[in-house]
Design an enzyme around this catalytic site. Structure first.
Site, PDB file in Angstrom:
ATOM      1  N   ASP A  53       6.273   1.146   6.543  1.00 23.09           N
ATOM      2  CA  ASP A  53       4.853   0.802   6.439  1.00 23.09           C
ATOM      3  C   ASP A  53       4.141   1.832   5.565  1.00 23.09           C
ATOM      4  O   ASP A  53       3.719   2.863   6.038  1.00 23.09           O
ATOM      5  CB  ASP A  53       4.230   0.764   7.835  1.00 23.09           C
ATOM      6  CG  ASP A  53       2.775   0.344   7.824  1.00 23.09           C
ATOM      7  OD1 ASP A  53       2.314  -0.210   6.816  1.00 23.09           O
ATOM      8  OD2 ASP A  53       2.092   0.575   8.839  1.00 23.09           O
ATOM      9  N   HIS A  65       0.835  -1.217   0.000  1.00 22.85           N
ATOM     10  CA  HIS A  65       0.000   0.000   0.000  1.00 22.85           C
ATOM     11  C   HIS A  65       0.862   1.257   0.000  1.00 22.85           C
ATOM     12  O   HIS A  65       1.918   1.317   0.634  1.00 22.85           O
ATOM     13  CB  HIS A  65      -1.023  -0.005   1.132  1.00 22.85           C
ATOM     14  CG  HIS A  65      -0.474   0.065   2.532  1.00 22.85           C
ATOM     15  ND1 HIS A  65      -0.190   1.254   3.159  1.00 22.85           N
ATOM     16  CD2 HIS A  65      -0.200  -0.908   3.437  1.00 22.85           C
ATOM     17  CE1 HIS A  65       0.226   1.024   4.387  1.00 22.85           C
ATOM     18  NE2 HIS A  65       0.244  -0.282   4.590  1.00 22.85           N
ATOM     19  N   GLU A  72      -5.101   1.866   2.838  1.00 21.35           N
ATOM     20  CA  GLU A  72      -5.035   0.619   3.605  1.00 21.35           C
ATOM     21  C   GLU A  72      -5.162   0.894   5.087  1.00 21.35           C
ATOM     22  O   GLU A  72      -5.813   0.141   5.822  1.00 21.35           O
ATOM     23  CB  GLU A  72      -3.716  -0.110   3.323  1.00 21.35           C
ATOM     24  CG  GLU A  72      -3.577  -1.456   4.032  1.00 21.35           C
ATOM     25  CD  GLU A  72      -3.083  -1.387   5.465  1.00 21.35           C
ATOM     26  OE1 GLU A  72      -3.252  -2.368   6.210  1.00 21.35           O
ATOM     27  OE2 GLU A  72      -2.526  -0.327   5.858  1.00 21.35           O
ATOM     28  N   GLU A  73      -4.530   1.964   5.554  1.00 15.72           N
ATOM     29  CA  GLU A  73      -4.478   2.239   6.983  1.00 15.72           C
ATOM     30  C   GLU A  73      -5.858   2.499   7.581  1.00 15.72           C
ATOM     31  O   GLU A  73      -6.049   2.379   8.790  1.00 15.72           O
ATOM     32  CB  GLU A  73      -3.558   3.434   7.267  1.00 15.72           C
ATOM     33  CG  GLU A  73      -2.097   3.203   6.893  1.00 15.72           C
ATOM     34  CD  GLU A  73      -1.402   2.153   7.764  1.00 15.72           C
ATOM     35  OE1 GLU A  73      -2.062   1.572   8.651  1.00 15.72           O
ATOM     36  OE2 GLU A  73      -0.201   1.925   7.558  1.00 15.72           O
ATOM     37  N   HIS A  90       3.894   2.866  12.723  1.00 16.88           N
ATOM     38  CA  HIS A  90       2.968   3.993  12.935  1.00 16.88           C
ATOM     39  C   HIS A  90       3.549   5.083  13.848  1.00 16.88           C
ATOM     40  O   HIS A  90       2.818   5.721  14.597  1.00 16.88           O
ATOM     41  CB  HIS A  90       1.642   3.503  13.528  1.00 16.88           C
ATOM     42  CG  HIS A  90       0.859   2.613  12.611  1.00 16.88           C
ATOM     43  ND1 HIS A  90      -0.371   2.095  12.960  1.00 16.88           N
ATOM     44  CD2 HIS A  90       1.107   2.155  11.359  1.00 16.88           C
ATOM     45  CE1 HIS A  90      -0.839   1.356  11.974  1.00 16.88           C
ATOM     46  NE2 HIS A  90       0.051   1.376  10.986  1.00 16.88           N
ATOM     47  N   ASP A 134       3.240  -6.297   3.670  1.00 13.25           N
ATOM     48  CA  ASP A 134       2.875  -5.191   4.562  1.00 13.25           C
ATOM     49  C   ASP A 134       3.318  -5.476   5.993  1.00 13.25           C
ATOM     50  O   ASP A 134       2.693  -5.031   6.945  1.00 13.25           O
ATOM     51  CB  ASP A 134       1.363  -4.945   4.506  1.00 13.25           C
ATOM     52  CG  ASP A 134       0.948  -3.677   5.243  1.00 13.25           C
ATOM     53  OD1 ASP A 134       1.814  -2.804   5.451  1.00 13.25           O
ATOM     54  OD2 ASP A 134      -0.231  -3.569   5.627  1.00 13.25           O
TER      55      ASP A 134
END
EC number: 3.4.17.-
Length: 472
Positions: free
Chosen positions: A302, A290, A336-337, A434, A364
């Site tokens: 990520d 993503h 995606e998140e 994140h 991912d």
């Protein structure tokens, strides 16, 4: 081995996976597993050529350098942001210039949330400015903030036992980290559970395997019929400190200010490119990552790494002049998140052709030193994938694990399509996940080379086998 059911002139035969006898269906001779195994073994030289190009040849470090250029230029790419759409346009151009086929954008609608200015200050028992990151889709506080006493709990069960104490307070979760899938429920559901017992806001201990005073953001979900309250993540260190204070009987008061705001859905795109199959072009092996990220760090790990090794897989195959029998399709997902929003819309658009999807792949979980491949599918398909992975013996990455699911490919897997994910060092991954620490500094070009080699070998061989992977 599981047994599979086949039909020959109206008669049902049960044959084991490796019985050594021919399998027939509709008068067409289907090959034995031994024949498939011998077919896969013939790809040894091709696998070595891919590995040599990716790890030792002119393509070494290419995926790292491509990724660094994008994230240094664009930065983080949150859903609904101008930076995400800039990244999509850059990638669309990059894929065209790379000579891939059928490069196009597929429009989707995605959420748009911005965190705004945010702060949390402990006022009692001492003044302490806390590091926080609001959680995706959270509402904001009133402009003056929320100032309230804190209730610290370590689990949802404890919150329920102490529900009368929670009304009018800020609930702080200091849940222990066991693994991501178990612990992330506090980030996702923490605000709802706190609101049910009358809390004004919730602060969640970051879901991280390691911390150097680093908050980790992520999506959270509200529930219909439950009041929406502001919610943010705090550092492991602050959560543990407040837990110690509370255990001593100290009164804790926090002032929380969050400027978070949800906007109407925005226009975006899934980015698609292909190497069209030479014999079965309608059949597809999908490789993906993503392109969106959270709004902190650079989104390099990520999921910049996963997106760029997926691009690299097609580049390596193209550079070697290879064209598999079925189409290799690269998809760079958007949003995606926020829960696989772009991928769900892709599934809705393409699910009519689900019978033509041989394998769906998503990277991912980082592109550190690969441990192997996670796979979900039938026993027979797993046996085939184990043979495919044996081709990676030159770089000693041959293991096949379970649980091949990924947020963006789960729609297909749940419908019966075999799925695969790249597995590597998850402890390291969730140390930076994140957070502000998700930057190019985390990435290692040599490890990305190996990850790209695995991704290219697996996707090419599965796409070039005479038969699609069997389903349950």
């Amino acid at each position: 081995m599981k047994f599979l059911l086949f039909i020959f002139v109206g008669v049902v035969h049960l044959l084991s996976l490796n019985s050594g006898k021919a399998i027939y269906k509709n008068d067409i001779c289907q090959r034995t597993f031994q024949e498939i195994k011998e077919e896969i073994a013939c790809y040894g030289d091709v696998a070595k050529a891919i590995i040599n190009l990716a790890v030792y040849g002119k393509a070494q470090n290419r995926s790292y350098e491509r990724l660094a250029l994008l994230v240094d230029t664009v930065g983080p790419r949150p859903s609904g942001s101008k930076s995400l759409e800039k990244a999509i346009q850059i990638m669309h151009q990059n894929l065209q210039e790379d000579g891939l086929e059928n490069v196009h954008l597929e429009p989707v609608k995605i959420p748009h949330w911005e965190r705004g200015e945010e702060s949390a200050v402990m006022l009692e028992p001492r003044i302490h400015k806390m590091a926080i990151l609001g959680l995706g889709s959270s509402i904001g506080t009133p402009p003056e903030g929320i100032t309230a006493e804190v209730l610290v709990v370590t689990s949802f069960d404890e919150l329920q036992r102490r529900a009368p104490e929670a009304r009018g307070k800020i609930v702080v979760y200091n849940q222990p980290y066991t693994n991501y899938s178990r612990t992330v429920q506090y980030r996702v559901q923490g605000a709802v559970e706190a609101a049910k017992v009358g809390a004004l806001a919730s602060l969640i201990r970051s879901v991280a395997s390691f911390s150097i005073y680093s908050p980790h953001t992520g999506i959270q979900e509200y529930q219909d019929g439950v009041p929406k309250i502001p919610t943010a993540c705090i550092t492991v260190e602050d959560a543990e400190m407040m837990s110690r204070m509370a255990s001593r009987g100290s009164r804790i008061v926090i002032q929380l200010k969050m400027g978070a705001k949800n906007y109407p859905d925005a226009d975006s795109f899934n980015t698609v490119a292909e190497i069209i199959g030479s014999k079965y072009p309608e059949q597809v092996v999908l490789v993906s990552g993503h392109l969106d990220s959270w709004d902190v760090g650079q989104g390099a790990m990520d999921d910049g790494g996963g997106a760029f090794i997926s691009w690299e897989a097609l580049s390596l195959i193209k550079d070697l002049g290879l064209r598999p029998k079925r189409t290799l399709r690269l998809v760079l997902w958007t949003a995606e998140e926020q829960g696989g929003i772009g991928a769900f819309q892709y599934y809705q658009l393409h699910k009519a052709n689900i019978s033509n999807y041989s394998l769906v792949m998503e990277s991912d979980l980082g592109t550190f030193l690969p441990s192997g491949l996670q796979f979900t599918g039938s026993e027979k398909a797993r046996a085939i994938m184990e043979e495919v992975m044996s081709l990676l013996q030159p770089i000693n990455i041959t293991q096949v694990f379970g649980a091949g699911e990924g947020t963006d490919i789960n729609f297909w897997i749940e419908a019966g399509v075999p799925g695969a994910s790249l597995l590597d060092d998850l402890y390291k991954y969730f140390s930076f996940h994140h957070s502000h620490g998700d930057t190019m500094t985390v990435m290692d070009p040599k490890q990305m080379n190996l990850a790209a080699a695995v991704w290219a070998v697996v996707s090419y061989v599965v796409a070039d086998l005479e038969d699609m992977l069997p389903r349950s």
